[in-house]
Design a protein around this motif. Structure first.
Motif, mmCIF file in Angstrom:
data_model
loop_
_atom_site.group_PDB
_atom_site.id
_atom_site.type_symbol
_atom_site.label_atom_id
_atom_site.label_comp_id
_atom_site.label_asym_id
_atom_site.label_seq_id
_atom_site.Cartn_x
_atom_site.Cartn_y
_atom_site.Cartn_z
ATOM 1 N N ASP A 242 45.169 52.286 34.997
ATOM 2 C CA ASP A 242 44.058 53.006 34.384
ATOM 3 C C ASP A 242 43.983 52.845 32.869
ATOM 4 N N VAL A 243 44.727 51.876 32.324
ATOM 5 C CA VAL A 243 44.636 51.604 30.884
ATOM 6 C C VAL A 243 44.486 50.096 30.681
ATOM 7 N N CYS A 244 45.582 49.382 30.524
ATOM 8 C CA CYS A 244 45.485 47.956 30.201
ATOM 9 C C CYS A 244 44.975 47.110 31.362
ATOM 10 N N VAL A 245 45.356 47.466 32.586
ATOM 11 C CA VAL A 245 44.794 46.740 33.735
ATOM 12 C C VAL A 245 43.304 47.010 33.840
ATOM 13 N N LEU A 246 42.910 48.246 33.683
ATOM 14 C CA LEU A 246 41.479 48.602 33.723
ATOM 15 C C LEU A 246 40.692 47.811 32.683
ATOM 16 N N ALA A 247 41.174 47.791 31.451
ATOM 17 C CA ALA A 247 40.461 47.070 30.389
ATOM 18 C C ALA A 247 40.375 45.581 30.699
ATOM 19 N N THR A 248 41.449 45.023 31.245
ATOM 20 C CA THR A 248 41.456 43.598 31.570
ATOM 21 C C THR A 248 40.516 43.296 32.715
ATOM 22 N N VAL A 249 40.535 44.123 33.746
ATOM 23 C CA VAL A 249 39.673 43.907 34.912
ATOM 24 C C VAL A 249 38.200 43.976 34.524
ATOM 25 N N THR A 250 37.804 44.983 33.760
ATOM 26 C CA THR A 250 36.385 45.107 33.418
ATOM 27 C C THR A 250 35.930 43.953 32.522
ATOM 28 N N ALA A 251 36.798 43.531 31.608
ATOM 29 C CA ALA A 251 36.449 42.376 30.778
ATOM 30 C C ALA A 251 36.328 41.118 31.624
ATOM 31 N N ALA A 252 37.238 40.944 32.576
ATOM 32 C CA ALA A 252 37.199 39.756 33.434
ATOM 33 C C ALA A 252 35.955 39.725 34.300
ATOM 34 N N VAL A 253 35.553 40.887 34.789
ATOM 35 C CA VAL A 253 34.310 40.958 35.567
ATOM 36 C C VAL A 253 33.127 40.521 34.713
ATOM 37 N N ASP A 254 33.050 41.035 33.498
ATOM 38 C CA ASP A 254 31.940 40.662 32.620
ATOM 39 C C ASP A 254 31.936 39.170 32.303
ATOM 40 N N LEU A 255 33.109 38.558 32.291
ATOM 41 C CA LEU A 255 33.213 37.125 32.021
ATOM 42 C C LEU A 255 32.951 36.270 33.261
ATOM 43 N N GLY A 256 32.783 36.908 34.410
ATOM 44 C CA GLY A 256 32.420 36.183 35.616
ATOM 45 C C GLY A 256 33.572 35.748 36.493
ATOM 46 N N PHE A 257 34.788 36.208 36.221
ATOM 47 C CA PHE A 257 35.917 35.866 37.081
ATOM 48 C C PHE A 257 35.900 36.710 38.348
ATOM 49 N N ARG B 28 36.693 49.396 45.227
ATOM 50 C CA ARG B 28 36.294 49.097 46.603
ATOM 51 C C ARG B 28 34.855 49.498 46.898
ATOM 52 N N GLU B 29 34.416 50.600 46.286
ATOM 53 C CA GLU B 29 33.103 51.124 46.627
ATOM 54 C C GLU B 29 31.988 50.635 45.716
ATOM 55 N N ARG B 30 32.319 50.243 44.482
ATOM 56 C CA ARG B 30 31.271 49.895 43.526
ATOM 57 C C ARG B 30 31.340 48.460 43.020
ATOM 58 N N PHE B 31 32.469 47.791 43.188
ATOM 59 C CA PHE B 31 32.631 46.442 42.641
ATOM 60 C C PHE B 31 33.093 45.446 43.697
ATOM 61 N N SER B 32 32.767 45.713 44.957
ATOM 62 C CA SER B 32 33.346 44.919 46.037
ATOM 63 C C SER B 32 32.894 43.459 46.039
#
Length: 202
Positions: free
Chosen positions: A141-156, A181-185
């Motif tokens: 809920d901190v560094c993984v969250l920030a990395t995941v959301t950035a990666a999604v925006d970058l198209g990974f 699971r419910e919003r970014f599947s």
């Protein structure tokens, strides 16, 4: 948004991005993550099998609060005892089982929560033809969250083995897995380490 997608391909276009599995979070410090030893065997097995395709990040605080900017300065005024000028340098190191995998695994130091706060990461992944990231480590809920959301925006495409993620807060960890699971599947696949190991053979 959207309906559940088919499992993402795990192949030569996949990289394992392991977030901040460091002594700073494993040992008795104010930032200790009690779950870290519990998820370490899962992280280690993925990294061991795919060491050449693993990037370990390390969270590196500034030398002092005065070296930070904006809200980060406020943050480190609160956590001044965890700036580089006051902690033992060994606390920044990866935990031992993972450190032994470098090389061929690589290490990326970052000054902020997201691994993508270092622009060289995205450029390097693109240059290697990477399309999918298996993300492990902490905190969910901190560094993984920030990395995941950035990666999604970058198209990974993102694959999260949830038993290889750790946090100090059960509630927010569970809430984020539910959210993914419910919003970014269509962009994030939440699964298990065993499933990743079974599918990622290349």
């Amino acid at each position: 948004m959207g309906t559940p997608a088919d499992p993402f391909p795990l192949d030569r276009a996949t990289v394992h991005l392991c977030i901040d599995m460091q002594r700073l979070f494993a040992e008795e410090t104010p930032w200790q993550v009690p779950w870290l030893p519990r998820v370490l065997p899962c992280v280690l097995e993925i990294a061991r099998r795919h060491a050449g395709r693993t990037v370990f990040t390390r969270f590196v605080p500034p030398e002092s609060p005065a070296d930070a900017v904006g809200a980060w300065r406020d943050y480190y005024e609160h956590w001044s005892e965890l700036t580089r000028g006051r902690i033992a340098p060994r606390l920044l190191e990866l935990v031992d089982p993972l450190a032994a995998l470098v090389p061929p695994a690589r290490v990326l130091d970052k000054p902020a929560n997201s691994a993508f706060s270092r622009p060289t990461l995205a450029r390097g992944l693109r240059a290697r033809g990477v399309t999918t990231l298996v993300i492990t480590g902490g905190e969910t809920d901190v560094c993984v969250l920030a990395t995941v959301t950035a990666a999604v925006d970058l198209g990974f495409r993102i694959v999260l083995p949830t038993d290889a993620l750790c946090s100090t807060r059960d509630g927010t960890h569970d809430a984020l897995i539910k959210l993914y699971r419910e919003r970014f599947s269509l962009q994030i696949e939440a699964t298990t380490t065993d499933d990743v190991l079974r599918r990622w053979n290349d």
